[in-house]
Design a protein around this motif. Sequence first.
Motif, PDB file in Angstrom:
ATOM      1  N   PHE A 148      36.249  15.032  -9.488  1.00  0.00           N
ATOM      2  CA  PHE A 148      37.166  15.729 -10.528  1.00  0.00           C
ATOM      3  C   PHE A 148      36.616  15.771 -11.796  1.00  0.00           C
ATOM      4  O   PHE A 148      35.685  14.772 -12.177  1.00  0.00           O
ATOM      5  N   GLU A 184      42.814  13.418 -14.788  1.00  0.00           N
ATOM      6  CA  GLU A 184      43.504  14.080 -13.621  1.00  0.00           C
ATOM      7  C   GLU A 184      43.269  13.127 -12.597  1.00  0.00           C
ATOM      8  O   GLU A 184      44.401  12.913 -11.738  1.00  0.00           O
ATOM      9  N   TYR A 185      42.105  12.562 -12.496  1.00  0.00           N
ATOM     10  CA  TYR A 185      41.815  11.553 -11.511  1.00  0.00           C
ATOM     11  C   TYR A 185      42.753  10.599 -11.686  1.00  0.00           C
ATOM     12  O   TYR A 185      43.441   9.762 -10.362  1.00  0.00           O
ATOM     13  N   PHE A 190      44.001  20.213 -10.538  1.00  0.00           N
ATOM     14  CA  PHE A 190      42.955  19.294 -10.843  1.00  0.00           C
ATOM     15  C   PHE A 190      41.650  20.207 -10.697  1.00  0.00           C
ATOM     16  O   PHE A 190      41.583  20.908  -9.863  1.00  0.00           O
ATOM     17  N   GLU A 191      41.039  20.051 -12.069  1.00  0.00           N
ATOM     18  CA  GLU A 191      39.691  20.650 -12.069  1.00  0.00           C
ATOM     19  C   GLU A 191      38.737  19.782 -11.370  1.00  0.00           C
ATOM     20  O   GLU A 191      38.421  18.726 -11.420  1.00  0.00           O
ATOM     21  N   LEU A 192      38.047  20.737 -10.322  1.00  0.00           N
ATOM     22  CA  LEU A 192      36.983  20.211  -9.514  1.00  0.00           C
ATOM     23  C   LEU A 192      35.622  20.341  -9.789  1.00  0.00           C
ATOM     24  O   LEU A 192      35.165  21.406 -10.514  1.00  0.00           O
ATOM     25  N   LEU A 195      39.736  20.816  -3.033  1.00  0.00           N
ATOM     26  CA  LEU A 195      40.353  19.629  -3.139  1.00  0.00           C
ATOM     27  C   LEU A 195      40.444  18.737  -1.950  1.00  0.00           C
ATOM     28  O   LEU A 195      40.225  17.448  -2.329  1.00  0.00           O
ATOM     29  N   GLY A 226      43.559  22.236  -6.160  1.00  0.00           N
ATOM     30  CA  GLY A 226      42.368  22.233  -6.877  1.00  0.00           C
ATOM     31  C   GLY A 226      41.796  23.292  -7.420  1.00  0.00           C
ATOM     32  O   GLY A 226      41.896  24.347  -6.748  1.00  0.00           O
TER      33      GLY A 226
END
Length: 304
Positions: free
Chosen positions: A218, A223-224, A183-185, A199, A148
């Motif tokens: 997300f 990405e999700y 994954f961009e949070l 994450l 994450g």
Amino acid sequence: MLNLRVKDEIGRLQAVILGTAISNGPIPTLEEAYDPKSMEHIKAGTYPLEKDMVKEMDAFATVLKKYDVKVFRPTIIEDCNQIFSRDIAFVIEDKIFHSNILPDRENEFEAIQHVLDLIDPEKLIRPPEEVHVEGGDVMPWYDHIFVGTYTADDYSSYITARTNKAAVEFLQEQFPHKKVKSFELRKSNTNAKQNALHLDCCFQPLGKGKAILHKNGFLVEEEYQWLVNFFGEENIFEITEEEMYQMFSNVFSISPDVVVSEKSFSRLNNWLRHQGFTVEEIPYSEIAKQEGLLRCSTLPLIRE
């Protein structure tokens, strides 16, 4: 000697560091809080009491010992919050990585020195200073490592942004044979329902090919969607904004078919049982007020 081994999130757990709530210190001021959920409870006068948190962690330790897990605890530092051992370090394969965490938490790492002394010093890796990373953002998953991150230009303005792009590159260098998937949070310093601190606050892989997910955690829908495709839609338990806030995705696997969960998570716990898991329910709702739950409190050292 401890021979570290962690290849995934679900292998039969043999040794773990479980944080401690003893001598947790006074209720922090708003300026001292690390996340919006703690701030919320400080303002409301509902911040958790040490005695309640100690009781919850004792219940967790009891379950771990029931499954013959070797449980290490940090050395007690007076007036210091040492609950979330996942933040300070993480193990991938046979290496333990020292997280580059918020600087005033460095002494929490020193409190696990008695465990580090049992590990081959060559297996202890300290990433370079520009690599920001915390264990809650890192999930080894067989030939993948899920990470994450938050990489926007305003990264430094978020106390809730804990893992940066340099961390993704560093982990890929360490494990060239694995695919590091980032994954961009979604981050917020002020709204806990719009903040995926790590994450594991919006995603958790489980045994039997299952996973828990929260779409809005997300920032990038693709990405999700990648995770949905990876696990298969029929294998995913999608949680609501309120359930993410309650930390539904932050359960902890002792083995591929045993999951420790908060006892109030009825919708999730029923689904898990329906999927054939053994669910060990414990009270953990006081600790949840600090935007962390079961996975956050553990640092797995050896999984089968």
